[in-house]
Write a protein that holds these residues in place. Structure first.
Motif, PDB file in Angstrom:
ATOM      1  N   ASN A 124      30.749  19.885  -3.626  1.00 42.73           N
ATOM      2  CA  ASN A 124      30.474  19.138  -4.613  1.00 42.73           C
ATOM      3  C   ASN A 124      30.540  17.652  -3.867  1.00 42.73           C
ATOM      4  OD1 ASN A 124      33.438  18.540  -4.394  1.00 42.73           O
ATOM      5  ND2 ASN A 124      33.647  19.872  -6.179  1.00 42.73           N
ATOM      6  N   GLU A 125      31.288  17.622  -2.465  1.00 42.39           N
ATOM      7  CA  GLU A 125      31.342  16.621  -1.707  1.00 42.39           C
ATOM      8  C   GLU A 125      32.381  15.462  -2.343  1.00 42.39           C
ATOM      9  OE1 GLU A 125      27.206  14.472  -1.690  1.00 42.39           O
ATOM     10  OE2 GLU A 125      26.659  16.092  -0.044  1.00 42.39           O
ATOM     11  N   LYS A 126      33.193  15.986  -3.131  1.00 43.76           N
ATOM     12  CA  LYS A 126      34.373  15.306  -3.625  1.00 43.76           C
ATOM     13  C   LYS A 126      35.548  15.420  -2.446  1.00 43.76           C
ATOM     14  CE  LYS A 126      32.850  15.117  -8.332  1.00 43.76           C
ATOM     15  NZ  LYS A 126      33.613  15.558  -9.789  1.00 43.76           N
ATOM     16  N   SER A 127      36.457  14.567  -2.810  1.00 46.09           N
ATOM     17  CA  SER A 127      37.798  14.575  -1.899  1.00 46.09           C
ATOM     18  C   SER A 127      38.713  15.726  -2.347  1.00 46.09           C
ATOM     19  CB  SER A 127      38.584  13.320  -1.946  1.00 46.09           C
ATOM     20  OG  SER A 127      39.565  13.599  -1.272  1.00 46.09           O
ATOM     21  N   THR A 128      39.073  16.715  -1.386  1.00 45.29           N
ATOM     22  CA  THR A 128      39.932  17.848  -1.965  1.00 45.29           C
ATOM     23  C   THR A 128      40.866  18.047  -0.793  1.00 45.29           C
ATOM     24  OG1 THR A 128      37.828  18.996  -2.462  1.00 45.29           O
ATOM     25  CG2 THR A 128      39.707  20.477  -2.287  1.00 45.29           C
ATOM     26  N   LYS A 129      42.177  18.637  -1.474  1.00 42.11           N
ATOM     27  CA  LYS A 129      43.158  18.599  -0.488  1.00 42.11           C
ATOM     28  C   LYS A 129      43.100  20.088   0.150  1.00 42.11           C
ATOM     29  CE  LYS A 129      45.793  14.979  -1.399  1.00 42.11           C
ATOM     30  NZ  LYS A 129      46.168  13.903  -0.406  1.00 42.11           N
ATOM     31  N   TYR A 130      43.584  19.902   1.592  1.00 44.93           N
ATOM     32  CA  TYR A 130      43.548  21.067   2.366  1.00 44.93           C
ATOM     33  C   TYR A 130      45.126  21.119   3.191  1.00 44.93           C
ATOM     34  CZ  TYR A 130      38.843  21.683   1.670  1.00 44.93           C
ATOM     35  OH  TYR A 130      37.491  22.026   1.074  1.00 44.93           O
ATOM     36  N   LEU A 131      45.498  22.108   3.708  1.00 46.22           N
ATOM     37  CA  LEU A 131      46.597  22.455   4.417  1.00 46.22           C
ATOM     38  C   LEU A 131      46.349  22.538   5.881  1.00 46.22           C
ATOM     39  CD1 LEU A 131      50.115  23.742   3.604  1.00 46.22           C
ATOM     40  CD2 LEU A 131      48.995  24.173   5.722  1.00 46.22           C
ATOM     41  N   TYR A 132      46.742  21.811   6.779  1.00 40.16           N
ATOM     42  CA  TYR A 132      46.271  22.082   8.160  1.00 40.16           C
ATOM     43  C   TYR A 132      47.590  22.527   8.952  1.00 40.16           C
ATOM     44  CZ  TYR A 132      44.651  21.368  12.903  1.00 40.16           C
ATOM     45  OH  TYR A 132      44.337  21.192  14.201  1.00 40.16           O
ATOM     46  N   ALA A 133      47.502  23.635   9.738  1.00 37.14           N
ATOM     47  CA  ALA A 133      48.550  24.030  10.613  1.00 37.14           C
ATOM     48  C   ALA A 133      48.210  23.613  12.071  1.00 37.14           C
ATOM     49  CB  ALA A 133      48.835  25.379  10.488  1.00 37.14           C
ATOM     50  N   LYS A 134      48.798  22.599  12.582  1.00 40.82           N
ATOM     51  CA  LYS A 134      48.404  21.840  13.874  1.00 40.82           C
ATOM     52  C   LYS A 134      48.530  22.998  14.819  1.00 40.82           C
ATOM     53  CE  LYS A 134      49.124  17.884  16.698  1.00 40.82           C
ATOM     54  NZ  LYS A 134      49.926  16.638  16.845  1.00 40.82           N
ATOM     55  N   GLU A 135      49.749  23.649  15.035  1.00 43.34           N
ATOM     56  CA  GLU A 135      49.865  24.592  16.275  1.00 43.34           C
ATOM     57  C   GLU A 135      48.886  25.709  16.181  1.00 43.34           C
ATOM     58  OE1 GLU A 135      53.612  27.143  18.256  1.00 43.34           O
ATOM     59  OE2 GLU A 135      54.060  25.738  16.243  1.00 43.34           O
ATOM     60  N   LYS A 136      48.697  26.386  15.048  1.00 45.74           N
ATOM     61  CA  LYS A 136      47.811  27.383  14.968  1.00 45.74           C
ATOM     62  C   LYS A 136      46.331  26.839  14.669  1.00 45.74           C
ATOM     63  CE  LYS A 136      51.125  30.229  12.738  1.00 45.74           C
ATOM     64  NZ  LYS A 136      51.326  31.042  13.652  1.00 45.74           N
ATOM     65  N   GLN A 137      46.007  25.692  14.574  1.00 44.24           N
ATOM     66  CA  GLN A 137      44.671  25.166  14.378  1.00 44.24           C
ATOM     67  C   GLN A 137      43.875  25.775  13.303  1.00 44.24           C
ATOM     68  OE1 GLN A 137      42.615  24.780  18.262  1.00 44.24           O
ATOM     69  NE2 GLN A 137      43.267  22.842  18.449  1.00 44.24           N
ATOM     70  N   GLN A 138      44.569  25.838  12.162  1.00 42.38           N
ATOM     71  CA  GLN A 138      44.139  26.819  11.167  1.00 42.38           C
ATOM     72  C   GLN A 138      44.013  25.806   9.800  1.00 42.38           C
ATOM     73  OE1 GLN A 138      46.215  30.415  10.617  1.00 42.38           O
ATOM     74  NE2 GLN A 138      44.717  31.381   8.947  1.00 42.38           N
ATOM     75  N   PHE A 139      43.180  26.223   9.086  1.00 43.49           N
ATOM     76  CA  PHE A 139      42.949  25.594   7.776  1.00 43.49           C
ATOM     77  C   PHE A 139      43.380  26.586   6.629  1.00 43.49           C
ATOM     78  CE2 PHE A 139      40.538  22.651  10.490  1.00 43.49           C
ATOM     79  CZ  PHE A 139      40.754  21.280   9.922  1.00 43.49           C
ATOM     80  N   PHE A 140      44.038  25.975   5.672  1.00 44.66           N
ATOM     81  CA  PHE A 140      44.389  26.636   4.516  1.00 44.66           C
ATOM     82  C   PHE A 140      43.681  25.766   3.286  1.00 44.66           C
ATOM     83  CE2 PHE A 140      47.275  28.043   7.536  1.00 44.66           C
ATOM     84  CZ  PHE A 140      47.532  29.348   7.391  1.00 44.66           C
ATOM     85  N   GLU A 141      43.089  26.316   2.175  1.00 44.69           N
ATOM     86  CA  GLU A 141      42.769  25.832   1.294  1.00 44.69           C
ATOM     87  C   GLU A 141      43.913  25.661   0.175  1.00 44.69           C
ATOM     88  OE1 GLU A 141      39.217  26.286  -2.137  1.00 44.69           O
ATOM     89  OE2 GLU A 141      39.923  28.021  -1.286  1.00 44.69           O
ATOM     90  N   LEU A 142      44.181  24.667  -0.389  1.00 48.97           N
ATOM     91  CA  LEU A 142      45.375  24.317  -0.970  1.00 48.97           C
ATOM     92  C   LEU A 142      45.054  24.420  -2.823  1.00 48.97           C
ATOM     93  CD1 LEU A 142      48.296  23.545  -0.954  1.00 48.97           C
ATOM     94  CD2 LEU A 142      47.843  21.086  -1.017  1.00 48.97           C
ATOM     95  N   LEU A 143      45.389  25.406  -3.194  1.00 48.58           N
ATOM     96  CA  LEU A 143      45.315  25.610  -4.847  1.00 48.58           C
ATOM     97  C   LEU A 143      46.353  25.220  -5.729  1.00 48.58           C
ATOM     98  CD1 LEU A 143      43.529  29.177  -4.474  1.00 48.58           C
ATOM     99  CD2 LEU A 143      42.094  26.712  -4.511  1.00 48.58           C
ATOM    100  N   SER A 144      46.380  25.199  -6.811  1.00 47.73           N
ATOM    101  CA  SER A 144      47.519  25.035  -8.007  1.00 47.73           C
ATOM    102  C   SER A 144      47.062  25.708  -8.984  1.00 47.73           C
ATOM    103  CB  SER A 144      47.512  23.412  -8.228  1.00 47.73           C
ATOM    104  OG  SER A 144      46.585  23.123  -9.211  1.00 47.73           O
ATOM    105  N   PHE A 145      48.497  26.349  -9.484  1.00 48.57           N
ATOM    106  CA  PHE A 145      48.338  27.378 -10.718  1.00 48.57           C
ATOM    107  C   PHE A 145      49.184  26.510 -11.811  1.00 48.57           C
ATOM    108  CE2 PHE A 145      50.149  30.335 -13.579  1.00 48.57           C
ATOM    109  CZ  PHE A 145      48.997  31.009 -13.895  1.00 48.57           C
ATOM    110  N   SER A 146      48.591  25.881 -12.819  1.00 49.94           N
ATOM    111  CA  SER A 146      49.244  25.268 -13.853  1.00 49.94           C
ATOM    112  C   SER A 146      49.171  25.903 -14.980  1.00 49.94           C
ATOM    113  CB  SER A 146      48.278  23.827 -13.817  1.00 49.94           C
ATOM    114  OG  SER A 146      47.091  24.087 -14.179  1.00 49.94           O
ATOM    115  N   GLU A 147      50.253  25.525 -15.707  1.00 51.61           N
ATOM    116  CA  GLU A 147      50.348  26.003 -17.161  1.00 51.61           C
ATOM    117  C   GLU A 147      51.249  25.187 -17.936  1.00 51.61           C
ATOM    118  OE1 GLU A 147      51.961  30.742 -17.874  1.00 51.61           O
ATOM    119  OE2 GLU A 147      53.470  29.366 -17.368  1.00 51.61           O
ATOM    120  N   GLU A 148      50.707  25.103 -19.305  1.00 48.69           N
ATOM    121  CA  GLU A 148      51.156  24.151 -20.230  1.00 48.69           C
ATOM    122  C   GLU A 148      52.636  24.215 -20.362  1.00 48.69           C
ATOM    123  OE1 GLU A 148      49.775  22.337 -24.513  1.00 48.69           O
ATOM    124  OE2 GLU A 148      48.961  24.116 -23.654  1.00 48.69           O
ATOM    125  N   HIS A 149      53.168  23.182 -20.486  1.00 50.59           N
ATOM    126  CA  HIS A 149      54.677  22.915 -20.721  1.00 50.59           C
ATOM    127  C   HIS A 149      55.638  23.843 -19.708  1.00 50.59           C
ATOM    128  CE1 HIS A 149      53.580  20.997 -24.330  1.00 50.59           C
ATOM    129  NE2 HIS A 149      53.033  22.193 -24.761  1.00 50.59           N
TER     130      HIS A 149
END
Length: 314
Positions: free
Chosen positions: A54-79
């Motif tokens: 969608n070309e929007k800004s999205t957060k990723y986690l980057y491990a510099k030593e391993k040169q590996q990307f991780f998609e950052l997801l959140s599990f949200s629940e009300e209250h």
């Protein structure tokens, strides 16, 4: 006296805001063990990149030593909140990291910038709006880029030109591999209950394979542009499913609670709006019910003139 009390009040408010911000900066992450095994300073970074779908800004986690990307997801629940170290943290989300193939990110840029010409990777994978985009080019190997592009010129230049046929083959293999993995893990697909599926006889095996393939296509489609998604549908022979997929491809930020959400790049990386009070919207006006007596009177008055019409100038 007034000025002094006002100053104290302002300082008190600032202290409260600082305390809230401190709590907001504490979050619970579910990480792979390899990421927390003796990490060096600055090894793990949370960065913002352009989402290839969608070309929007999205957060990723980057491990510099391993040169590996991780998609950052959140599990949200009300209250929901976390209680840790004798402190209650108001951000009750559970942040989960999932390994992510950076070739999806590279595919977006090489398709956009190198479709009609050949140029080096570091000149292709660039984005003025996202300063960390260069990290994608840093981790890309010649072997990976060759799956979606043709290498031209001297090997040391690492210059490539986009090859759509290669890209669609690579995406097709991704879908088929994912579909096979879903089937082998007995992943449930469909609206029927799981108990019912266990008791019924499996009829058409090819139809089940098609369901897994279409489901895998829907997952992979969330990481590519809509135009490329339609071409992939043709490649897999799923042309009839295009209308259904159009409704499925909605931004994850619009999903309801109790779902995995991609983390969008927002101020303070989460919930600055938690510091503001939102006034509730007024309830909609109730519709006035018309009684049976009023209906009869309206029906009887049909075709008659208003009494004021007799006093009008003629």
């Amino acid at each position: 006296m007034t000025t002094r009390s006002k100053g104290k009040s302002t300082q008190s408010d600032q202290n409260k805001i600082a305390a809230i911000q401190k709590h907001l900066n504490n979050r619970v992450f579910l990480l792979d063990a390899s990421l927390i095994d003796k990490p060096s300073d600055g090894d793990i970074q949370i960065i913002s990149l352009r989402n290839p779908s969608n070309e929007k800004s999205t957060k990723y986690l980057y491990a510099k030593e391993k040169q590996q990307f991780f998609e950052l997801l959140s599990f949200s629940e009300e209250h929901r909140s976390w209680f840790a170290n004798d402190t209650v943290y108001p951000d009750g989300n559970l942040y989960i990291t999932s390994p992510f193939d950076p070739l999806f990110l590279a595919l977006y840029y090489i398709r956009r910038n190198s479709s009609d010409r050949c140029q080096p990777i570091d000149q292709t994978i660039v984005d003025e709006d996202f300063t960390n985009t260069h990290l994608i080019a840093d981790v890309m190997t010649v072997q990976q880029m060759s799956m979606i592009a043709d290498q031209k010129g001297d090997a040391s230049l690492k210059a490539f030109k986009y090859n759509e046929s290669k890209a669609l083959i690579w995406l097709s293999l991704k879908c088929e591999k994912l579909a096979k993995s879903l089937k082998e893990s007995h992943f449930h697909i469909g609206a029927k209950s799981i108990n019912y599926i266990k008791t019924e006889k499996v009829g058409n095996e090819s139809q089940n394979d098609g369901e897994y393939l279409s489901y895998a296509y829907g997952i992979i489609g969330d990481y590519i542009t809509l135009e490329l998604c339609e071409k992939l549908s043709d490649k897999l022979g799923l042309e009839k499913m295009k209308p259904a997929m159009a409704g499925k491809r909605k931004s994850l930020i619009e999903l309801e609670n109790n779902t995995l959400k991609r983390i969008k790049s927002e101020e303070n990386f989460a919930t600055a709006n938690m510091l503001e009070t939102v006034s509730p919207s007024p309830p909609p006006p109730k519709e006035k019910k018309v009684s049976a007596k009023e209906l009869k009177m309206a029906k009887a008055a049909t075709g008659t003139k208003s009494i004021s019409s007799f006093f009008m100038k003629k």
